[in-house]
Scaffold this active site. Sequence first.
Site, PDB file in Angstrom:
ATOM      1  N   ASN A   7     -37.792   0.480 -32.796  1.00 17.18           N
ATOM      2  CA  ASN A   7     -36.630  -0.118 -33.447  1.00 17.18           C
ATOM      3  C   ASN A   7     -37.140  -1.246 -34.340  1.00 17.18           C
ATOM      4  O   ASN A   7     -37.499  -2.315 -33.848  1.00 17.18           O
ATOM      5  CB  ASN A   7     -35.669  -0.649 -32.360  1.00 17.18           C
ATOM      6  CG  ASN A   7     -34.525  -1.456 -32.948  1.00 17.18           C
ATOM      7  OD1 ASN A   7     -34.278  -1.412 -34.150  1.00 17.18           O
ATOM      8  ND2 ASN A   7     -33.828  -2.198 -32.094  1.00 17.18           N
ATOM      9  N   LYS A   9     -35.621  -3.007 -36.409  1.00 15.78           N
ATOM     10  CA  LYS A   9     -34.615  -4.056 -36.620  1.00 15.78           C
ATOM     11  C   LYS A   9     -34.541  -4.450 -38.102  1.00 15.78           C
ATOM     12  O   LYS A   9     -34.654  -3.586 -38.966  1.00 15.78           O
ATOM     13  CB  LYS A   9     -34.911  -5.267 -35.729  1.00 15.78           C
ATOM     14  CG  LYS A   9     -35.115  -4.878 -34.265  1.00 15.78           C
ATOM     15  CD  LYS A   9     -34.999  -6.051 -33.335  1.00 15.78           C
ATOM     16  CE  LYS A   9     -35.347  -5.601 -31.914  1.00 15.78           C
ATOM     17  NZ  LYS A   9     -34.962  -6.545 -30.911  1.00 15.78           N
ATOM     18  N   HIS A  94     -26.587  -1.474 -29.494  1.00 19.66           N
ATOM     19  CA  HIS A  94     -27.723  -2.359 -29.215  1.00 19.66           C
ATOM     20  C   HIS A  94     -27.204  -3.744 -28.841  1.00 19.66           C
ATOM     21  O   HIS A  94     -26.200  -4.220 -29.403  1.00 19.66           O
ATOM     22  CB  HIS A  94     -28.637  -2.448 -30.441  1.00 19.66           C
ATOM     23  CG  HIS A  94     -29.920  -3.152 -30.124  1.00 19.66           C
ATOM     24  ND1 HIS A  94     -30.005  -4.517 -30.089  1.00 19.66           N
ATOM     25  CD2 HIS A  94     -31.135  -2.684 -29.775  1.00 19.66           C
ATOM     26  CE1 HIS A  94     -31.246  -4.854 -29.754  1.00 19.66           C
ATOM     27  NE2 HIS A  94     -31.948  -3.758 -29.552  1.00 19.66           N
ATOM     28  N   GLU A  96     -28.060  -6.640 -29.615  1.00 19.87           N
ATOM     29  CA  GLU A  96     -27.865  -7.584 -30.723  1.00 19.87           C
ATOM     30  C   GLU A  96     -26.549  -7.330 -31.449  1.00 19.87           C
ATOM     31  O   GLU A  96     -25.921  -8.243 -31.975  1.00 19.87           O
ATOM     32  CB  GLU A  96     -29.066  -7.506 -31.690  1.00 19.87           C
ATOM     33  CG  GLU A  96     -30.284  -8.188 -31.086  1.00 19.87           C
ATOM     34  CD  GLU A  96     -31.613  -7.560 -31.444  1.00 19.87           C
ATOM     35  OE1 GLU A  96     -31.686  -6.773 -32.393  1.00 19.87           O
ATOM     36  OE2 GLU A  96     -32.597  -7.869 -30.741  1.00 19.87           O
ATOM     37  N   GLU A 166     -31.775  -1.810 -21.495  1.00 20.15           N
ATOM     38  CA  GLU A 166     -32.403  -2.972 -22.113  1.00 20.15           C
ATOM     39  C   GLU A 166     -31.720  -4.240 -21.630  1.00 20.15           C
ATOM     40  O   GLU A 166     -30.687  -4.655 -22.198  1.00 20.15           O
ATOM     41  CB  GLU A 166     -32.252  -2.910 -23.635  1.00 20.15           C
ATOM     42  CG  GLU A 166     -32.911  -1.716 -24.274  1.00 20.15           C
ATOM     43  CD  GLU A 166     -33.232  -2.008 -25.743  1.00 20.15           C
ATOM     44  OE1 GLU A 166     -34.420  -2.018 -26.069  1.00 20.15           O
ATOM     45  OE2 GLU A 166     -32.318  -2.260 -26.524  1.00 20.15           O
ATOM     46  N   GLY A 172     -36.916  -9.380 -26.842  1.00 20.44           N
ATOM     47  CA  GLY A 172     -37.512 -10.352 -27.751  1.00 20.44           C
ATOM     48  C   GLY A 172     -37.945 -11.650 -27.086  1.00 20.44           C
ATOM     49  O   GLY A 172     -38.182 -12.642 -27.769  1.00 20.44           O
ATOM     50  N   SER A 212     -39.135  -6.307 -24.535  1.00 25.83           N
ATOM     51  CA  SER A 212     -40.483  -6.875 -24.499  1.00 25.83           C
ATOM     52  C   SER A 212     -41.562  -5.888 -24.049  1.00 25.83           C
ATOM     53  O   SER A 212     -42.518  -6.264 -23.358  1.00 25.83           O
ATOM     54  CB  SER A 212     -40.512  -8.142 -23.628  1.00 25.83           C
ATOM     55  OG  SER A 212     -39.704  -9.146 -24.213  1.00 25.83           O
TER      56      SER A 212
HETATM   57  P1  PGA Z   1     -38.133  -6.144 -28.116  1.00 25.90           P
HETATM   58  O1  PGA Z   1     -36.766  -5.428 -28.522  1.00 25.90           O
HETATM   59  O2  PGA Z   1     -39.131  -5.022 -27.850  1.00 25.90           O
HETATM   60  O3  PGA Z   1     -38.493  -6.939 -29.309  1.00 25.90           O
HETATM   61  O4  PGA Z   1     -37.879  -6.942 -26.898  1.00 25.90           O
HETATM   62  C1  PGA Z   1     -36.342  -4.222 -27.935  1.00 25.90           C
HETATM   63  C2  PGA Z   1     -35.080  -3.795 -28.591  1.00 25.90           C
HETATM   64  O5  PGA Z   1     -34.334  -4.668 -29.056  1.00 25.90           O
HETATM   65  O6  PGA Z   1     -34.784  -2.603 -28.690  1.00 25.90           O
END
Ligand code: PGA
Length: 261
Positions: A7, A9, A94, A96, A166, A172, A212
């Site tokens: 992803n 982003k 997601h 976010e 997740e 993150g 992460s």
């Molecule tokens: P990250 O994000 O690997 O940066 O923690 C995972 C995601 O948001 O799908």
Amino acid sequence: MKTIIGNWKMYVGVRESVALARGMLYALRGKKIVPHVVICPSFVALSDVRKIITRSHVALGAQDMFWEETGAYTGEISSRMLSELAVSYVLIGHSERRHSLGETDEMIGKKVQQVFRSGMTPVLCVGETAEERAQGKTQEIVEQQLHQDFAGVEYPPASELFIAYEPRWAIGTGMAATPQDAVVMHQSIRGWVKEIFPSIRDEQIHVLYGGSVDGANAYAFLREKEIDGVLVGGASVKLTLMQEVLSAAIEAMEGEAHQSS
Ligand code: PGA
């Protein structure tokens, strides 16, 4: 088979996306065992990335999609537009988008339905916040999200379904869940999905862990048989880290092949 979803982003533009896609193909070249890889660039990079990955093992995913097929929805992207670009997977819900952009379970449900309707495969993201976890509500919250997000959704009999577990606190932050905790959640998620869609077959459900994941911890997740793959954010835009994740998937798949022979 293990699935690795990158992803990207809003981290990289068109030029960097193309370079990353090329690098990933290079990393997979000549490998006998190859994981199922899906990359999700930003909308503006889909077209160029598609040209790079055509006729490769790598599939194209989008990071979101609107629930109507066409109409006066300024700024939105429809399933028809994504299908034209050979997108086959769509991330929906997601964390976010849920937490920073106000996406509700109702909106998420409509999006999931539209992804199914247009013949693509949804990757539904679910997970609890740090606060919910501290209150011991992880299972309750994730079960509730699945029930609400799939409420009224008709499951096309031949579809695949990906769920990414997740935890919000792990995204993150550099603080991944433990593989043991992820395994417990994955088992529960599989059970809930089967309750919601009683006719779904086991092999149609794929539960991935995200939050992460990087080159150093990917193998610890991927070697667990309950973990069908990983959804990688930050590390997926760093080619060397992504190469390590891909190697970890190959190692885990070689281990599986060895066990079943
Ligand atoms: P990250 O994000 O690997 O940066 O923690 C995972 C995601 O948001 O799908």
